[in-house]
Design an enzyme around this catalytic site. Structure first.
Site, mmCIF file in Angstrom:
data_model
loop_
_atom_site.group_PDB
_atom_site.id
_atom_site.type_symbol
_atom_site.label_atom_id
_atom_site.label_comp_id
_atom_site.label_asym_id
_atom_site.label_seq_id
_atom_site.Cartn_x
_atom_site.Cartn_y
_atom_site.Cartn_z
ATOM 1 C CG ASP A 61 -14.479 -10.146 -16.825
ATOM 2 O OD1 ASP A 61 -14.269 -11.209 -17.466
ATOM 3 O OD2 ASP A 61 -13.574 -9.539 -16.230
ATOM 4 C CG ASN A 88 -18.413 -14.183 -30.035
ATOM 5 O OD1 ASN A 88 -17.972 -14.682 -31.069
ATOM 6 N ND2 ASN A 88 -18.036 -12.973 -29.601
ATOM 7 C CE1 TYR A 165 -8.957 -19.262 -30.419
ATOM 8 C CE2 TYR A 165 -8.601 -20.775 -32.250
ATOM 9 C CZ TYR A 165 -9.358 -19.797 -31.632
ATOM 10 O OH TYR A 165 -10.522 -19.375 -32.230
ATOM 11 C CE LYS A 169 -12.339 -20.889 -29.695
ATOM 12 N NZ LYS A 169 -13.542 -20.190 -29.186
ATOM 13 C CB THR A 200 -11.640 -10.961 -35.661
ATOM 14 O OG1 THR A 200 -10.788 -12.025 -35.191
ATOM 15 C CG2 THR A 200 -12.804 -11.552 -36.453
#
Length: 242
Positions: A61, A88, A165, A169, A200
Site C-alpha cells: 500500500d 505507477n 489530478y 501530475k 482504464t
C-alpha cells in the site's frame, strides 16, 4: 543475487501497471507485482506466470509507511537489490468539478497517492536501487501534468481542467526532476512517462488507447541503455514539454 533484473511496479494488479509488469517480464526481468490487496496481487502474478513470466506478488500500500517499509525489507531479504522501480499507482478522484468547485480535501487525497506516496516508496527503495548496476526509476505521469500542453487553449487537454489530478501530475514531474538531479552522478536514471489517454478503471474506460499501448513508454524508460536520458518526460512518440 540473481542475474535477472529485479523490477517493482506499484499498482500492478490491473490496467497500465499490469501491462508494464507484463512488458518488463517479457524482457526477462523478475517482476514484483505491487498491489494493495494480497489476493489481487497474487492473482495477477499467477496470470503473468502462466505466460512464462517470473512474477512475484508483493503486498504494498503505497500510502502506508508501515506497508512500504515491510515491502522494502522483503525486497532486500529476497533479492538484495532493485534494478527498476516503476511508480505507477495513482488515483483520479474528480468527477467533473471545476477548479473553483474542488475541495481542498480532494486535493489532499489525490496528492497522498500521486505525489507523497511516490516520495515515500522511492526513498524506501533507493538504497536497494543504488546497489543495482544501472538503476532505473520511472514515474507514470500524464500529459495532463504538462504545463506546456495544458496551457494551450487549442491543445488536446484544454477540456480537462482537473485541478487535483492535473496539478498532482505536474508535482510528480517536479519530483522526477528533483530525484534525477540528485542522482546525476550515479548510473541511476529517473524519468517521467506519459502513457496517453488509456481506457482504464481510473477514467471509467473512456480513453481511446489500450493499457498495452500505455505501458510501452514506461517499459522503454525502465530499460534505457546506460547512455540514455534522465530528468526527461516522454510519451510513446517522444519527448514532451514539462
Amino acid at each position: 543475487m540473481s542475474e535477472a533484473k529485479i523490477a517493482l511496479v506499484t499498482g500492478a494488479n490491473k490496467g497500465i501497471g499490469y501491462e508494464i509488469a507484463r512488458g518488463l517480464g517479457g524482457t526477462g526481468a523478475t517482476v514484483l507485482v505491487g498491489a494493495r490487496h494480497r489476493g489481487r496481487g497474487t492473482a495477477a502474478a499467477e496470470k503473468l506466470a502462466a505466460e512464462g513470466i517470473r512474477a512475484v506478488p508483493l503486498e504494498l500500500d503505497v500510502t502506508d509507511p508501515v506497508s512500504v517499509s515491510a515491502a522494502a525489507a522483503t525486497v532486500e531479504r529476497e533479492h538484495g537489490r532493485l534494478d527498476v522501480l516503476v511508480n505507477n499507482a495513482g488515483v483520479l478522484l474528480e468527477r467533473g468539478q471545476r477548479p473553483s468547485q474542488t475541495p481542498v480535501a480532494l486535493l489532499e487525497r489525490t496528492y497522498a497517492t500521486n505525489v507523497y506516496a511516490v516520495v515515500l516508496v522511492t526513498n524506501a527503495l533507493l538504497p536497494l536501487i543504488r546497489r543495482a548496476a544501472s538503476g532505473r526509476i520511472v514515474n507514470v505521469s500524464s500529459g495532463l501534468g504538462s504545463l506546456g500542453i495544458t496551457s494551450d487553449p487549442t491543445g488536446p487537454y484544454a477540456a480537462f481542467p482537473l485541478l487535483a489530478y492535473n496539478s498532482s501530475k505536474s508535482a510528480l514531474n517536479a519530483v522526477t526532476v528533483s530525484y534525477a538531479n540528485e542522482l546525476r552522478d550515479t548510473r541511476i536514471k529517473v524519468n517521467a512517462a506519459d502513457p496517453g489517454y488509456c481506457a482504464t478503471d481510473l477514467n471509467g474506460h473512456a480513453g481511446p488507447r489500450t493499457p498495452e499501448q500505455g505501458a510501452i513508454v514506461a517499459v522503454r524508460l525502465a530499460t534505457l541503455p546506460d547512455d540514455g536520458p534522465t530528468a526527461r518526460f516522454f510519451s510513446e512518440d517522444g519527448a514532451e514539454p514539462w
